[in-house]
Design an enzyme around this catalytic site. Sequence first.
Site, PDB file in Angstrom:
ATOM      1  N   ARG A  46       0.557  14.204  -2.621  1.00  0.00           N
ATOM      2  CA  ARG A  46       0.246  12.941  -3.301  1.00  0.00           C
ATOM      3  C   ARG A  46       1.536  12.144  -3.484  1.00  0.00           C
ATOM      4  O   ARG A  46       1.579  10.945  -3.353  1.00  0.00           O
ATOM      5  CB  ARG A  46      -0.436  13.187  -4.656  1.00  0.00           C
ATOM      6  N   TYR A  98     -10.515 -13.153  -0.123  1.00  0.00           N
ATOM      7  CA  TYR A  98     -11.359 -12.034   0.271  1.00  0.00           C
ATOM      8  C   TYR A  98     -12.302 -11.678  -0.883  1.00  0.00           C
ATOM      9  O   TYR A  98     -11.862 -11.530  -2.029  1.00  0.00           O
ATOM     10  CB  TYR A  98     -10.451 -10.851   0.629  1.00  0.00           C
ATOM     11  N   ASP A 168      -1.297 -11.707   0.407  1.00  0.00           N
ATOM     12  CA  ASP A 168      -2.188 -10.876   1.219  1.00  0.00           C
ATOM     13  C   ASP A 168      -2.050 -11.396   2.648  1.00  0.00           C
ATOM     14  O   ASP A 168      -2.545 -12.466   2.984  1.00  0.00           O
ATOM     15  CB  ASP A 168      -3.634 -11.012   0.703  1.00  0.00           C
ATOM     16  N   LYS A 193      -7.307  -3.643   9.244  1.00  0.00           N
ATOM     17  CA  LYS A 193      -7.549  -4.764  10.158  1.00  0.00           C
ATOM     18  C   LYS A 193      -6.554  -4.748  11.330  1.00  0.00           C
ATOM     19  O   LYS A 193      -6.548  -3.797  12.083  1.00  0.00           O
ATOM     20  CB  LYS A 193      -7.516  -6.070   9.367  1.00  0.00           C
TER      21      LYS A 193
END
Length: 377
Positions: A46, A98, A168, A193
């Site tokens: 982690r 978004y 973004d 993406k």
Amino acid sequence: MKFGTKAIHAGVEPDPSTGAIMTPIFQTSTYIQDGVGNHKGFEYSRTQNPTRKALEESIAALENGQFGLCFGSGMAAIDTVLKTLDPGDEVISTNDLYGGSYRLFTKVGEKFGIKFHFVDMRDVNNISTHLNDRTKLIWVETPTNPMLSIVDIRAVVKAAKGVRVAVDNTFASPYLQNPLDLGADLVMHSVTKFIGGHSDVVMGALVLNDSAWAEALYFMQNSAGAICGPQDAFLVLRGIKTLHLRMRQHSMNGKAVAHFLRTHPAVDTVYWPGFEDHHNHEIAKAQMRDFGGMLSFTLKDNRMEAAHALLEKFRLFTLAESLGGVESLCSHPASMTHASIPKEEREKSGVKDALIRLSTGVEDVEDLIADLQQALR
Ligand SMILES: *Cc1c(COP(=O)(O)O)cnc(C)c1O
């Protein structure tokens, strides 16, 4: 190093134990310690994982940033940014954004006492109107989804008067635009993406130069644990090697498709920043290397059913959420990605019922245009 060279080499070093040229998938949760606290820099996956680390360095290099962090999704990356804010803080965000970000801000962020103002950032005066002592973050999306509006990043940074600016950069990809170079403080990507590029991974990333903020984000990444797995990190490392090649083809295909649609009698408006009469074409030209493969268009028949009927006729453009993969996709924002934004709010930013969004892939463009032609007929 130039972009293509960084895409191939940054962050990736041959594995010292075997010479393997590709970073292995370190599918391990923990790492042996020779004695208490005596380890090789990796304690628990982690906190750190070598495959993730190689990817984080690669993405940071692509954005000309010092620090990179990868997460289990783009939304997990944004959520981690929000968690570095405090109750009472305010955020000014692009209004045309978004749908998932809008949902996270209004349904989760506000619950924890963070206040959001959604403004049209094509006019940066709208930032000044809402800026006050409690403003701790400006959240920018450019090009915006799905209207392909362009926000002038340099102008936003100036209007922010020292308040942190996050961009973004999903729609542009690091190949087309590097917000840190334009003065932004943080870049976020839905790696799902263009960076991943093959529609096979969900992932998010943050890149920044501010070491204090980076430390807070690493702390949150480790504390909340929204990390990506090593297998996905490997797939994205592989995808990145062709990012520059894919983006060139996406941009060429996007241009041809935009010009074709613009002359079609059934099409009303085509939104693509490469058009000279696009409202912020000059800014797009100044802050982007090319205009990409994302575009939207409306039909003269502005009924939801007209858009639905057209989408069902496409053969190559696949009806699906997401974007940025090698295959061409089409979507209907009003009933898909933006369904969580109220109709009234949606239409204010131009998301009409017959708006269709295309993510042009890297197929041969003649076939893509033939597909649009037959469907529109
Ligand atoms: C997809 C997307 C996100 C969310 O990323 P996920 O990887 O799906 O969580 C955020 N912003 C933009 C612009 C996106 O397209």
